[in-house]
Scaffold this motif. Structure first.
Motif, mmCIF file in Angstrom:
data_model
loop_
_atom_site.group_PDB
_atom_site.id
_atom_site.type_symbol
_atom_site.label_atom_id
_atom_site.label_comp_id
_atom_site.label_asym_id
_atom_site.label_seq_id
_atom_site.Cartn_x
_atom_site.Cartn_y
_atom_site.Cartn_z
ATOM 1 N N LEU A 82 0.833 -1.194 -0.089
ATOM 2 C CA LEU A 82 0.031 0.071 0.065
ATOM 3 C C LEU A 82 0.776 1.253 0.002
ATOM 4 C CD1 LEU A 82 -2.710 -1.091 2.378
ATOM 5 C CD2 LEU A 82 -3.204 -0.124 0.075
ATOM 6 N N LEU A 83 2.011 1.287 0.696
ATOM 7 C CA LEU A 83 2.885 2.341 0.778
ATOM 8 C C LEU A 83 3.578 2.432 -0.629
ATOM 9 C CD1 LEU A 83 4.892 2.314 4.100
ATOM 10 C CD2 LEU A 83 3.278 3.937 3.593
ATOM 11 N N LEU A 84 3.792 1.648 -1.304
ATOM 12 C CA LEU A 84 4.342 1.545 -2.729
ATOM 13 C C LEU A 84 3.320 2.116 -3.584
ATOM 14 C CD1 LEU A 84 6.260 -1.613 -3.304
ATOM 15 C CD2 LEU A 84 7.150 0.601 -3.561
ATOM 16 N N TRP A 85 2.217 1.727 -3.381
ATOM 17 C CA TRP A 85 1.057 2.234 -4.472
ATOM 18 C C TRP A 85 0.828 3.642 -4.123
ATOM 19 C CZ3 TRP A 85 -4.778 0.266 -3.714
ATOM 20 C CH2 TRP A 85 -5.350 0.554 -5.217
ATOM 21 N N PHE A 86 0.747 4.030 -2.883
ATOM 22 C CA PHE A 86 0.382 5.536 -2.363
ATOM 23 C C PHE A 86 1.667 6.523 -3.117
ATOM 24 C CE2 PHE A 86 1.106 9.040 0.452
ATOM 25 C CZ PHE A 86 -0.060 9.675 0.366
ATOM 26 N N PHE A 87 2.805 5.970 -2.898
ATOM 27 C CA PHE A 87 3.863 6.831 -3.229
ATOM 28 C C PHE A 87 3.953 6.788 -4.920
ATOM 29 C CE2 PHE A 87 5.256 6.568 1.361
ATOM 30 C CZ PHE A 87 5.073 7.973 1.474
ATOM 31 N N THR A 88 3.527 5.840 -5.512
ATOM 32 C CA THR A 88 3.782 5.877 -7.068
ATOM 33 C C THR A 88 2.440 6.183 -7.786
ATOM 34 O OG1 THR A 88 3.180 3.386 -7.243
ATOM 35 C CG2 THR A 88 5.522 4.084 -6.975
ATOM 36 N N CYS A 89 1.244 6.315 -7.003
ATOM 37 C CA CYS A 89 0.066 6.691 -7.791
ATOM 38 C C CYS A 89 0.119 8.206 -8.219
ATOM 39 C CB CYS A 89 -0.778 6.433 -6.691
ATOM 40 S SG CYS A 89 -2.772 6.325 -7.497
ATOM 41 N N LYS A 90 -0.529 8.373 -9.324
ATOM 42 C CA LYS A 90 -0.385 9.858 -9.930
ATOM 43 C C LYS A 90 -2.018 10.242 -9.811
ATOM 44 C CE LYS A 90 3.354 9.219 -12.447
ATOM 45 N NZ LYS A 90 4.197 9.129 -13.561
ATOM 46 N N LEU A 97 -5.753 6.176 0.144
ATOM 47 C CA LEU A 97 -5.214 5.147 0.481
ATOM 48 C C LEU A 97 -4.598 5.302 2.028
ATOM 49 C CD1 LEU A 97 -3.095 4.496 -2.880
ATOM 50 C CD2 LEU A 97 -5.099 2.899 -1.651
ATOM 51 N N LEU A 98 -4.546 6.253 2.549
ATOM 52 C CA LEU A 98 -4.037 6.462 3.692
ATOM 53 C C LEU A 98 -4.786 5.898 4.987
ATOM 54 C CD1 LEU A 98 -2.966 10.284 3.743
ATOM 55 C CD2 LEU A 98 -1.433 8.180 3.817
ATOM 56 N N VAL A 99 -6.096 5.555 4.617
ATOM 57 C CA VAL A 99 -7.052 5.007 5.644
ATOM 58 C C VAL A 99 -6.563 3.505 5.798
ATOM 59 C CG1 VAL A 99 -9.322 4.185 6.080
ATOM 60 C CG2 VAL A 99 -8.822 6.567 5.370
ATOM 61 N N PRO A 100 -6.427 2.631 4.839
ATOM 62 C CA PRO A 100 -5.726 1.233 5.149
ATOM 63 C C PRO A 100 -4.571 1.324 5.347
ATOM 64 C CG PRO A 100 -6.354 1.521 2.660
ATOM 65 C CD PRO A 100 -6.855 2.836 3.562
ATOM 66 N N ILE A 101 -3.736 2.195 4.854
ATOM 67 C CA ILE A 101 -2.431 2.234 5.442
ATOM 68 C C ILE A 101 -2.148 2.574 6.889
ATOM 69 C CG2 ILE A 101 -0.102 3.942 5.506
ATOM 70 C CD1 ILE A 101 -0.500 4.086 2.461
ATOM 71 N N ALA A 102 -2.954 3.391 7.399
ATOM 72 C CA ALA A 102 -3.194 3.734 9.112
ATOM 73 C C ALA A 102 -3.549 2.496 9.760
ATOM 74 C CB ALA A 102 -3.861 5.047 9.234
ATOM 75 N N MET A 103 -4.714 1.786 9.111
ATOM 76 C CA MET A 103 -4.978 0.669 9.675
ATOM 77 C C MET A 103 -4.005 -0.252 9.859
ATOM 78 S SD MET A 103 -8.062 -2.099 8.503
ATOM 79 C CE MET A 103 -6.954 -2.725 7.128
ATOM 80 N N TYR A 104 -3.278 -0.843 8.827
ATOM 81 C CA TYR A 104 -2.355 -1.632 8.988
ATOM 82 C C TYR A 104 -1.158 -1.186 9.938
ATOM 83 C CZ TYR A 104 -4.110 -4.875 5.476
ATOM 84 O OH TYR A 104 -4.769 -5.978 4.691
ATOM 85 N N ALA A 105 -0.802 0.057 9.877
ATOM 86 C CA ALA A 105 0.293 0.791 10.709
ATOM 87 C C ALA A 105 -0.293 0.313 12.187
ATOM 88 C CB ALA A 105 0.291 2.071 10.624
ATOM 89 N N PHE A 106 -1.482 0.577 12.775
ATOM 90 C CA PHE A 106 -2.212 0.377 14.001
ATOM 91 C C PHE A 106 -1.879 -0.931 14.329
ATOM 92 C CE2 PHE A 106 -4.104 4.370 13.579
ATOM 93 C CZ PHE A 106 -3.525 4.989 14.734
#
Length: 175
Positions: A82-90, A97-106
């Protein structure tokens, strides 16, 4: 003469930019291709509760270290992708995508701390983030579509103030 020089400089710059994007794209492809290897690395952990080496001694609350590593890999790999997708998505919507990223981080934080409440309380922490991000992304969407359709801001505000049933509001989300 100057136009030929400008064209050659431009073509040279384009080649450098093309090589750079190929290099960055290659790195992203390599990082995605490594994800199965990283996931199955959990099998290299010991199958006992105490992991003892000459450098350290660790004990886990899980039945064994393989179980702990499996749970951790199931959280870290989607987080990583998800981080790769977030940083490469235009695209304009990549902020959601920050919502599932935050979920997995927690969830990863809960597993690292081994607090026992795995996958239970992250919604309490993610809900405030969702309350900010979801309307923000929807506002961006609304502004983009109003520009595409040629509507002015006053027509957009009138549409927001119009009384509608819940079903009409849901249908409007997908038009």
């Amino acid at each position: 003469m100057t136009t030929q020089n400008n064209k050659s400089i431009t073509n040279s710059d384009q080649r450098k930019t093309g090589k750079k994007s190929l290099f960055v794209g290659g790195i992203v492809v390599l990082l995605i291709a490594l994800s199965p290897v990283l996931f199955y690395s959990y099998k290299s952990f010991p199958d006992k509760q105490i992991w003892e080496t000459s450098y350290f001694l660790w004990k886990t609350e899980f039945p064994d270290w393989i179980s702990y590593a499996w749970y951790l890999a199931n959280k870290i790999i989607p987080f990583y992708l998800l981080l790769l997708w977030f940083f490469t998505c235009k695209h304009w919507w990549h902020w959601i995508l920050l919502v599932p990223i935050a979920m997995y981080a927690f969830q990863i934080w809960g597993l690292v701390n081994e607090n026992g409440g795995y996958d239970e309380l992250e919604l309490i922490y993610i809900f405030p983030l969702m309350m900010v991000l979801v309307p923000f992304v929807y506002l961006i969407r609304a502004k983009l579509f109003s520009k595409i359709r040629g509507n002015d801001l006053e027509a957009f505000e009138e549409e927001l103030l119009r009384k509608r049933t819940i079903w009409q509001q849901i249908k409007d989300l997908f038009r």
